[in-house]
Design an enzyme around this catalytic site. Structure first.
Site, PDB file in Angstrom:
ATOM      1  CE  LYS A  14      -2.348  -0.746   3.869  1.00  7.26           C
ATOM      2  NZ  LYS A  14      -1.901  -1.932   4.268  1.00  7.26           N
ATOM      3  NE  ARG A  89      -4.306  -0.738  10.200  1.00  7.61           N
ATOM      4  CZ  ARG A  89      -3.270  -0.229   9.676  1.00  7.61           C
ATOM      5  NH1 ARG A  89      -2.951   0.914   9.264  1.00  7.61           N
ATOM      6  NH2 ARG A  89      -2.069  -0.748   9.373  1.00  7.61           N
ATOM      7  NE  ARG A 123       7.066  -2.818   5.968  1.00 10.05           N
ATOM      8  CZ  ARG A 123       5.964  -2.764   5.941  1.00 10.05           C
ATOM      9  NH1 ARG A 123       5.243  -2.400   4.861  1.00 10.05           N
ATOM     10  NH2 ARG A 123       5.182  -2.852   6.973  1.00 10.05           N
ATOM     11  NE  ARG A 152       6.285  -0.001  10.319  1.00 14.97           N
ATOM     12  CZ  ARG A 152       5.033  -0.277   9.475  1.00 14.97           C
ATOM     13  NH1 ARG A 152       4.972   0.639   8.351  1.00 14.97           N
ATOM     14  NH2 ARG A 152       3.965  -0.451  10.189  1.00 14.97           N
ATOM     15  NE  ARG A 163       1.953  -4.291  11.530  1.00 16.55           N
ATOM     16  CZ  ARG A 163       2.801  -4.308  10.560  1.00 16.55           C
ATOM     17  NH1 ARG A 163       4.172  -4.671  10.739  1.00 16.55           N
ATOM     18  NH2 ARG A 163       2.509  -3.312   9.458  1.00 16.55           N
TER      19      ARG A 163
HETATM   20  P1  AMP Z   1       0.774   1.307   8.979  1.00 17.29           P
HETATM   21  O1  AMP Z   1       2.101   1.773   8.861  1.00 17.29           O
HETATM   22  O2  AMP Z   1      -0.278   1.635   8.342  1.00 17.29           O
HETATM   23  O3  AMP Z   1       1.123  -0.449   9.027  1.00 17.29           O
HETATM   24  O4  AMP Z   1       0.398   1.356  10.788  1.00 17.29           O
HETATM   25  C1  AMP Z   1       1.329   0.919  11.715  1.00 17.29           C
HETATM   26  C2  AMP Z   1       0.683   1.015  12.968  1.00 17.29           C
HETATM   27  O5  AMP Z   1      -0.174   2.168  13.328  1.00 17.29           O
HETATM   28  C3  AMP Z   1      -0.623  -0.196  12.758  1.00 17.29           C
HETATM   29  O6  AMP Z   1      -0.243  -1.545  13.159  1.00 17.29           O
HETATM   30  C4  AMP Z   1      -1.601   0.351  13.897  1.00 17.29           C
HETATM   31  O7  AMP Z   1      -1.155   0.036  15.342  1.00 17.29           O
HETATM   32  C5  AMP Z   1      -1.487   1.704  13.804  1.00 17.29           C
HETATM   33  N1  AMP Z   1      -2.294   2.212  12.965  1.00 17.29           N
HETATM   34  C6  AMP Z   1      -2.266   2.976  11.618  1.00 17.29           C
HETATM   35  N2  AMP Z   1      -3.399   3.494  10.815  1.00 17.29           N
HETATM   36  C7  AMP Z   1      -4.540   2.889  12.130  1.00 17.29           C
HETATM   37  C8  AMP Z   1      -5.794   3.236  11.818  1.00 17.29           C
HETATM   38  N3  AMP Z   1      -6.308   3.613  10.759  1.00 17.29           N
HETATM   39  N4  AMP Z   1      -6.707   2.642  13.097  1.00 17.29           N
HETATM   40  C9  AMP Z   1      -5.793   2.307  14.105  1.00 17.29           C
HETATM   41  N5  AMP Z   1      -4.457   1.945  14.181  1.00 17.29           N
HETATM   42  C10 AMP Z   1      -3.673   2.578  13.081  1.00 17.29           C
END
Ligand code: AMP
Length: 208
Positions: A14, A89, A123, A152, A163
């Site tokens: 994404k 999400r 990654r 990360r 996740r």
């Molecule tokens: P990402 O970089 O999109 O994989 O997001 C990393 C982490 O941030 C996720 O595993 C969640 O803990 C938190 N996070 C990101 N976007 C959201 C969202 N829309 N709702 C809740 N938690 C989020």
């Protein structure tokens, strides 16, 4: 109007695709993950709260993230469209988003489960926003800015499992949510990066 949402499991690509697509259409790429990580780095209250969830691989509570997005989507640059990466999400977030703005298209980047795990494990990120995979970029410095790459914390194996579980339980139902509205398109995310970008451009040009 290019009001776009990207869906897909962690590691589906994404972020990589969102960067390319937002540049092509000159619309802001809004990643809730990036916003939260920037807050963690800056030591804000939001960052402190978010970190406790992110470290466990859990979602930040809906009401917190919805407030962040209400503010972000009210900014001027979103008037010309936007590309949301990592939001919504949950169904709750999707309903809140519908109250703020009209989503034109949800692009679901579909990948196999095993690919997701391998992609996340390999990654590597740069502080400048670039991301790489060890299989195609063995060096540990960024091509764009020369900084040292890092993994990360939440890309480590234990957190990835949580996740993925969270994704299937809370986020995958959004595929049905947008499909019922007639605005969902699936894109095969197993092809190479440039091919996936081309498929996404085709569906955007055909639908928006
Ligand atoms: P990402 O970089 O999109 O994989 O997001 C990393 C982490 O941030 C996720 O595993 C969640 O803990 C938190 N996070 C990101 N976007 C959201 C969202 N829309 N709702 C809740 N938690 C989020």
């Amino acid at each position: 109007m290019k009001n776009l949402v990207f869906l897909g499991a962690p590691g589906a690509g994404k972020g990589t695709q969102a960067k390319r697509i937002s540049e092509k259409y000159d619309i802001p790429h809004i990643s809730t993950g990036d916003i939260l990580r920037a807050n963690i780095k800056a030591g804000t209250e939001l960052g402190k709260l978010a970190k406790s969830y992110i470290d466990k691989g859990a979602l930040v509570p809906d009401e917190v993230i919805i407030k962040v997005m209400q503010a972000r989507l009210a900014e001027d640059d979103c008037k010309k469209g936007y590309l949301l990466d990592g939001f919504p999400r949950t169904i709750e977030q999707a309903k809140a988003l519908d109250e703020i703005t009209k989503v034109a298209l949800a692009v679901n980047i579909a990948v196999d489960d095993e690919a997701v795990v391998a992609r996340i494990a390999g990654r590597r990120m740069c502080a400048c926003g670039e991301s790489y995979h060890v299989s195609t970029h063995p060096s540990d410095v960024c091509d764009k800015c020369g900084a040292k790459l890092y993994q990360r914390d939440d890309d480590k194996e234990e957190t990835v499992k949580s996740r993925l579980e969270v994704y299937y339980r809370q986020t995958a139902p959004l595929i049905e949510y947008y499909s019922a509205k007639g605005i969902l398109v699936d894109v095969d995310g197993m092809k190479d990066v440039a091919e996936v970008t081309d498929s996404i451009i085709k569906v955007i040009d055909g639908n928006c």
